[in-house]
Design an enzyme around this catalytic site. Structure first.
Site, mmCIF file in Angstrom:
data_model
loop_
_atom_site.group_PDB
_atom_site.id
_atom_site.type_symbol
_atom_site.label_atom_id
_atom_site.label_comp_id
_atom_site.label_asym_id
_atom_site.label_seq_id
_atom_site.Cartn_x
_atom_site.Cartn_y
_atom_site.Cartn_z
ATOM 1 N N GLY A 46 66.389 61.386 9.454
ATOM 2 C CA GLY A 46 65.303 60.984 10.338
ATOM 3 C C GLY A 46 64.606 59.750 9.800
ATOM 4 O O GLY A 46 64.638 59.484 8.584
ATOM 5 N N GLN A 51 58.295 53.368 8.582
ATOM 6 C CA GLN A 51 59.120 53.244 7.365
ATOM 7 C C GLN A 51 59.872 51.918 7.308
ATOM 8 O O GLN A 51 60.372 51.539 6.248
ATOM 9 C CB GLN A 51 60.118 54.405 7.269
ATOM 10 C CG GLN A 51 59.459 55.744 6.988
ATOM 11 C CD GLN A 51 60.490 56.853 6.897
ATOM 12 O OE1 GLN A 51 60.894 57.407 7.892
ATOM 13 N NE2 GLN A 51 60.932 57.147 5.698
ATOM 14 N N CYS A 90 62.532 62.345 1.335
ATOM 15 C CA CYS A 90 62.170 61.286 2.278
ATOM 16 C C CYS A 90 62.788 59.974 1.808
ATOM 17 O O CYS A 90 62.772 59.683 0.610
ATOM 18 C CB CYS A 90 60.647 61.156 2.317
ATOM 19 S SG CYS A 90 60.053 59.847 3.396
ATOM 20 N N LEU A 91 63.306 59.197 2.742
ATOM 21 C CA LEU A 91 63.912 57.909 2.377
ATOM 22 C C LEU A 91 62.886 56.962 1.748
ATOM 23 O O LEU A 91 63.253 56.065 0.994
ATOM 24 C CB LEU A 91 64.549 57.244 3.605
ATOM 25 C CG LEU A 91 65.773 57.968 4.194
ATOM 26 C CD1 LEU A 91 66.211 57.285 5.486
ATOM 27 C CD2 LEU A 91 66.916 58.012 3.200
ATOM 28 N N HIS A 132 58.177 66.383 9.823
ATOM 29 C CA HIS A 132 58.163 65.347 8.790
ATOM 30 C C HIS A 132 57.992 63.955 9.416
ATOM 31 O O HIS A 132 57.159 63.154 8.965
ATOM 32 C CB HIS A 132 59.473 65.441 8.003
ATOM 33 C CG HIS A 132 59.670 64.407 6.940
ATOM 34 N ND1 HIS A 132 59.835 64.733 5.607
ATOM 35 C CD2 HIS A 132 59.759 63.048 6.991
ATOM 36 C CE1 HIS A 132 59.983 63.623 4.909
ATOM 37 N NE2 HIS A 132 59.958 62.583 5.720
ATOM 38 N N GLU A 133 58.778 63.690 10.470
ATOM 39 C CA GLU A 133 58.737 62.349 11.070
ATOM 40 C C GLU A 133 57.431 62.115 11.825
ATOM 41 O O GLU A 133 56.872 61.010 11.783
ATOM 42 C CB GLU A 133 59.943 62.133 11.986
ATOM 43 C CG GLU A 133 61.305 62.230 11.292
ATOM 44 C CD GLU A 133 61.441 61.385 10.029
ATOM 45 O OE1 GLU A 133 60.783 60.333 9.921
ATOM 46 O OE2 GLU A 133 62.195 61.797 9.131
ATOM 47 N N HIS A 136 54.775 61.110 9.524
ATOM 48 C CA HIS A 136 54.826 59.681 9.162
ATOM 49 C C HIS A 136 53.959 58.849 10.122
ATOM 50 O O HIS A 136 53.304 57.891 9.710
ATOM 51 C CB HIS A 136 56.262 59.147 9.243
ATOM 52 C CG HIS A 136 57.052 59.306 7.975
ATOM 53 N ND1 HIS A 136 56.650 58.772 6.774
ATOM 54 C CD2 HIS A 136 58.247 59.903 7.732
ATOM 55 C CE1 HIS A 136 57.563 59.056 5.844
ATOM 56 N NE2 HIS A 136 58.529 59.747 6.391
#
Ligand code: CO
Length: 156
Positions: A46, A51, A90-91, A132-133, A136
């Site tokens: 995701g 990001q 997380c990226l 999670h997304e 963000h």
């Protein structure tokens, strides 16, 4: 399509609130296509627009299940059920992970790239990923959502 640079934890943009998308135009299409390529390259499940440095309420998710590749514009969770404690990463926080507390099932509504509303629901990893997304978009990271008694683990 082009790869975009994934912002990491020290970048203050990750703590900002993303603004709603109002124009469903070519610029949005390009952003979504670039995000898709960037997510694939990073081998993630995701990605939120913030990001890659764009403060708009845009999320893409692909956990490799029956939901397929999804684009969530202006997403909102409309129902949560149960809870789960699972390891999350997380990226934007490479080399960190932690066990978070999330709902087991979620239902959300969002718009697609044409501006049409749709609803979807899922559980387990899908629910975790949606939460999670969307976090963000509100300047939150998974480390803010650790389950009681858990702490950040450094993977390297
Ligand atoms: Co993330």
């Amino acid at each position: 399509m082009a790869l975009r640079k994934i912002r990491t934890e020290e970048d203050p943009i990750l703590r900002k609130i993303s603004k709603p998308v109002v124009s469903f135009d070519n610029k949005l299409n390009t952003l979504l296509d670039d995000m898709k390529e960037t997510l694939k390259k990073a081998d993630g499940v995701g990605l939120a627009a913030v990001q890659v440095g764009i403060l708009r309420r845009v999320v893409i998710i692909d956990i490799g299940d029956e939901h397929g590749f999804m684009e969530l514009i202006n997403p909102e969770i409309i129902k949560k059920e149960g809870e789960q404690r699972e390891k999350e990463g997380c990226l934007s926080l490479p080399e960190k992970s932690g066990v978070t507390l999330r709902p087991m099932k979620v239902k959300f509504k969002a718009q697609n790239r044409s501006g049409e509303y749709y609803e979807a629901e899922g559980e387990g990893l899908f629910a975790r990923c949606v939460c999670h997304e969307i976090d963000h978009l509100n300047g939150k990271l998974f480390i803010d959502n650790l389950a009681p008694g858990e702490r950040v683990v450094y993977d390297s």
